[in-house]
Structure formats: C-alpha cells, structure tokens
Design a protein around this motif. Structure first.
Motif, mmCIF file in Angstrom:
data_model
loop_
_atom_site.group_PDB
_atom_site.id
_atom_site.type_symbol
_atom_site.label_atom_id
_atom_site.label_comp_id
_atom_site.label_asym_id
_atom_site.label_seq_id
_atom_site.Cartn_x
_atom_site.Cartn_y
_atom_site.Cartn_z
ATOM 1 N N LEU A 1 10.754 3.856 -1.042
ATOM 2 C CA LEU A 1 11.035 3.743 0.393
ATOM 3 C C LEU A 1 11.590 5.054 0.931
ATOM 4 O O LEU A 1 11.211 5.496 2.025
ATOM 5 C CB LEU A 1 12.015 2.601 0.666
ATOM 6 N N ALA A 2 12.468 5.690 0.180
ATOM 7 C CA ALA A 2 13.013 6.979 0.616
ATOM 8 C C ALA A 2 11.896 8.005 0.786
ATOM 9 O O ALA A 2 11.881 8.777 1.755
ATOM 10 C CB ALA A 2 14.051 7.480 -0.388
ATOM 11 N N PHE A 3 10.927 8.020 -0.130
ATOM 12 C CA PHE A 3 9.803 8.943 -0.016
ATOM 13 C C PHE A 3 8.952 8.616 1.206
ATOM 14 O O PHE A 3 8.443 9.516 1.876
ATOM 15 C CB PHE A 3 8.944 8.887 -1.285
ATOM 16 N N SER B 1 13.824 18.106 -3.503
ATOM 17 C CA SER B 1 13.126 19.337 -3.116
ATOM 18 C C SER B 1 12.360 19.155 -1.812
ATOM 19 O O SER B 1 11.749 20.102 -1.310
ATOM 20 C CB SER B 1 12.164 19.770 -4.224
ATOM 21 N N ARG B 2 12.412 17.932 -1.245
ATOM 22 C CA ARG B 2 11.631 17.632 -0.057
ATOM 23 C C ARG B 2 12.450 17.019 1.075
ATOM 24 O O ARG B 2 11.937 16.835 2.173
ATOM 25 C CB ARG B 2 10.486 16.671 -0.423
ATOM 26 N N ALA B 3 13.696 16.670 0.798
ATOM 27 C CA ALA B 3 14.547 16.043 1.808
ATOM 28 C C ALA B 3 15.995 16.405 1.544
ATOM 29 O O ALA B 3 16.320 17.028 0.524
ATOM 30 C CB ALA B 3 14.356 14.522 1.782
ATOM 31 N N SER B 4 16.875 16.012 2.462
ATOM 32 C CA SER B 4 18.305 16.280 2.314
ATOM 33 C C SER B 4 18.909 15.220 1.396
ATOM 34 O O SER B 4 19.013 14.049 1.766
ATOM 35 C CB SER B 4 18.984 16.241 3.689
ATOM 36 N N ARG C 1 0.813 -1.222 0.000
ATOM 37 C CA ARG C 1 0.000 0.000 0.000
ATOM 38 C C ARG C 1 0.842 1.265 0.000
ATOM 39 O O ARG C 1 0.354 2.334 -0.375
ATOM 40 C CB ARG C 1 -0.927 0.025 1.235
ATOM 41 N N VAL C 2 2.101 1.138 0.436
ATOM 42 C CA VAL C 2 2.939 2.321 0.637
ATOM 43 C C VAL C 2 4.156 2.362 -0.275
ATOM 44 O O VAL C 2 4.428 3.373 -0.932
ATOM 45 C CB VAL C 2 3.404 2.402 2.112
ATOM 46 N N ASP C 3 4.908 1.268 -0.301
ATOM 47 C CA ASP C 3 6.256 1.260 -0.871
ATOM 48 C C ASP C 3 6.280 0.639 -2.265
ATOM 49 O O ASP C 3 6.758 -0.468 -2.467
ATOM 50 C CB ASP C 3 7.190 0.497 0.088
ATOM 51 N N ARG C 4 5.749 1.373 -3.225
ATOM 52 C CA ARG C 4 5.783 0.988 -4.627
ATOM 53 C C ARG C 4 6.055 2.242 -5.456
ATOM 54 O O ARG C 4 5.617 3.334 -5.091
ATOM 55 C CB ARG C 4 4.456 0.359 -5.068
ATOM 56 N N THR C 5 6.730 2.069 -6.577
ATOM 57 C CA THR C 5 7.055 3.220 -7.420
ATOM 58 C C THR C 5 5.805 3.985 -7.822
ATOM 59 O O THR C 5 5.811 5.220 -7.893
ATOM 60 C CB THR C 5 7.824 2.759 -8.673
#
Length: 324
Positions: A147-149, A215-218, A92-96
């Motif tokens: 996963l990073a997102f 643009s949203r993380a380091s 539900r979460v970790d897919r491209t």
C-alpha cells in the motif's frame, strides 16, 4: 488549526510487520488535536464496509459519526462505493507480489491508471478525515508495504512513511499467541497466528520492501525498542518528521496521563485501542523467557541479516533509528 484549503493531505503512514507497537504509537500521537489517527485503512473495504466491525470509538462503522462524515465528504456517502470493484482493484494493485512493479520508475498507462485510481480512494479518505477533525496530519497504521508503494504514485498526497521495526524474535512470539478481535460484533473471532518460520519470511520481506521504498519516498526508520525507551523523544521526532510544531501539550499524555485518553476512530489494529484506560509505554520482552528455544533458533537464523543491520545480534543492540 484547520488544514489549509487546497493543501495536499499529509499522511504519516506507519509501515512494517504487525505486533511492533504501531497501535500504541498511533494512540499516543492521536492525543494531540492536530493529529487524526484512522487505524489500518487498508482493511476498511472488508472489515468496515463489509463486516461493519466496530470503530476504535466503540460504535459500529455504519453508526460512527466520524466515519459517516468521512464517507459523505469523500464519496458522497459509503453507499456509493462499489466495494467489490474496490476489492478487485486492490487485488490488481495492493499485494506484496506487485511491489517490484510498483517500485519501477515508470508504469504502463493501464497500470498507472489502476494505481492512481486506488491511491485516490485513500487520498479522499485522508482529506475528508482532516476536514472533519481540523487536524493537520492523518496517521494510517496500515503497515502493508504494498500500500505504501501504491500511495507513492498518488497525484495529490503528501506521503511520509515511518518504517517501524521490532526484534524478529519478539514479533514471532507475539504472532504465535491467540488474540481475540473485540471489534467483531457478531460471534467471536481471533487474529491469525503464524509459525516462527512464516513470521521470519514476513518480517524479512516487509523490512526489505521498506528499505527499497526509502530510495523512492520520504522514509524514517524507528525501532520499537528505542520508542519504548524514550517515548517522549519519539513523539517529538515523529511530529517533526510529519511537519508538526514542537508542542509540550502533545507530550502531556506521557507525564500526566488522564484516566480516559482520547480514543481514535481507528479501523482494525491491536485490541489496545478499545481499552479506554491510561496509555502506558512499557517494553514487552516476554519473548525472552517464553519463546521456545527451537523457535528462537529458527527465527534468529532466518532473520540474521536484518537483525545484524538493526542491532539485534547478541548484546550489541545499539540505537539504529536513523533515517533510511
């Protein structure tokens, strides 16, 4: 130096498409006691908990003292983890395909609950790994942009992302080779192979995703070619990015390599993690003579925009390891 109690666990997440040198880079960083490398944690639920594959230390996952301690500290033991529920949550979460949603500025209450629950599973593992080893930074080479997102939504995590890039033609050549997976205990298994066109799509999608994440993380971008040209400078730069002090001992593996470097307790990844021999940094450019002309043309054309951006067009291969 043990992590400070109450401090957010700090993770250096290595992202990009596989076959870009992440395992070698991770192992180099892991030679320093303030770094704990855990491999590709994204595969823990299926390959470690499900198939009981070998850890990078050589032991089965269920027999590895490090992972037994991590499981106890993180969840009260791995037996308490509902693997099927985690895999359903992962889907539900970790897919491209979920990246556009994960990249938004806000999520619905249900979406946010799922993402934070999923990210918390990893945060617990990172924190436990730091407690067990006394390290200050965990290196997770999962590479998956999705996963990073998801991890950027974690409530209690210091996330720093390394966007690792390699020439798309070299990556295509590597994914076309059949590579055995030595971590498989029963029987024989091989890593998947992909056609040049499939690699081109994956390479473009993953790199585009990490540009969006910047643009949203380091996020710090690094070319494989620059890493292999200056490994010592790369290690220094990544330690600084990860908030670690400049330490000459962290570079000793490059100037005075021991016969048997420290083996990381890593999940999945390149077979290099099982070699046990000295770590040598050499640029692999076999693709220049072995990638078929037609395949090279397909990849060159399909990945042209990002190849230009990264300096891989013709002879103009400039150093482009800038911060994204």
């Amino acid at each position: 130096m043990s992590p400070v109690k109450g401090e957010k666990p700090r993770v250096l997440f290595v992202g990009g498409l596989g076959r870009s040198g992440s395992t070698l880079l991770e192992l180099l960083l892991a030679q320093s006691p303030d770094v704990c490398a855990v491999g590709e944690v994204v595969h823990l639920w299926e390959r470690a908990l499900g198939a009981d594959e070998r850890c990078g230390c050589g032991e089965r996952f269920t027999a590895c003292p490090f992972w037994l301690q991590v499981g106890e500290r993180a969840f009260g033991g791995w037996s308490t983890v509902d693997r099927d529920a985690v895999l359903a949550l992962k889907d539900r979460v970790d897919r491209t395909r979920h990246i556009p949603r994960l990249a938004r500025a806000s999520l619905s209450a249900a979406e946010l609950a799922d993402v934070r629950h999923y990210a918390d599973l990893y945060t617990r593992i990172y924190r436990a790994a730091l407690e067990v080893t006394g390290a200050r930074v965990v290196v997770d080479s999962s590479k998956h942009a999705s996963l990073a997102f998801a991890l950027r939504w974690a409530e209690d995590l210091d996330l720093r992302v390394l966007h690792l890039v390699r020439d798309s033609r070299a990556v295509a050549y590597s994914w076309g080779k059949q590579v055995r997976r030595p971590e498989v205990v029963d029987g024989e298994d091989f890593m998947p192979t992909f056609s040049p066109f499939e690699v081109s799509k994956l390479w473009t999608a993953q790199n585009a995703a990490f540009h969006l994440l910047a643009s949203r993380a380091s996020v710090l971008r690094l070319r494989y070619e620059d890493f292999t040209e200056d490994p010592a400078g790369t290690v220094r730069r990544l330690r600084e990015f990860a908030g670690l002090p400049d330490d000459p001992e962290a570079l000793r593996i490059l100037t005075d390599p021991p016969a048997s470097p420290v083996r990381a307790h890593s999940i999945a990844g390149n077979p290099l993690r099982f070699s046990g021999g000295p770590l040598q940094v050499r640029r692999d450019e076999a693709w220049r003579s072995r990638l078929p002309r037609r395949s090279r043309a397909v990849v060159s054309l399909a990945t042209l925009p990002f190849r230009i951006r990264y300096g891989y067009l013709g002879q103009r291969e400039s150093r482009t390891g800038e911060t994204s």
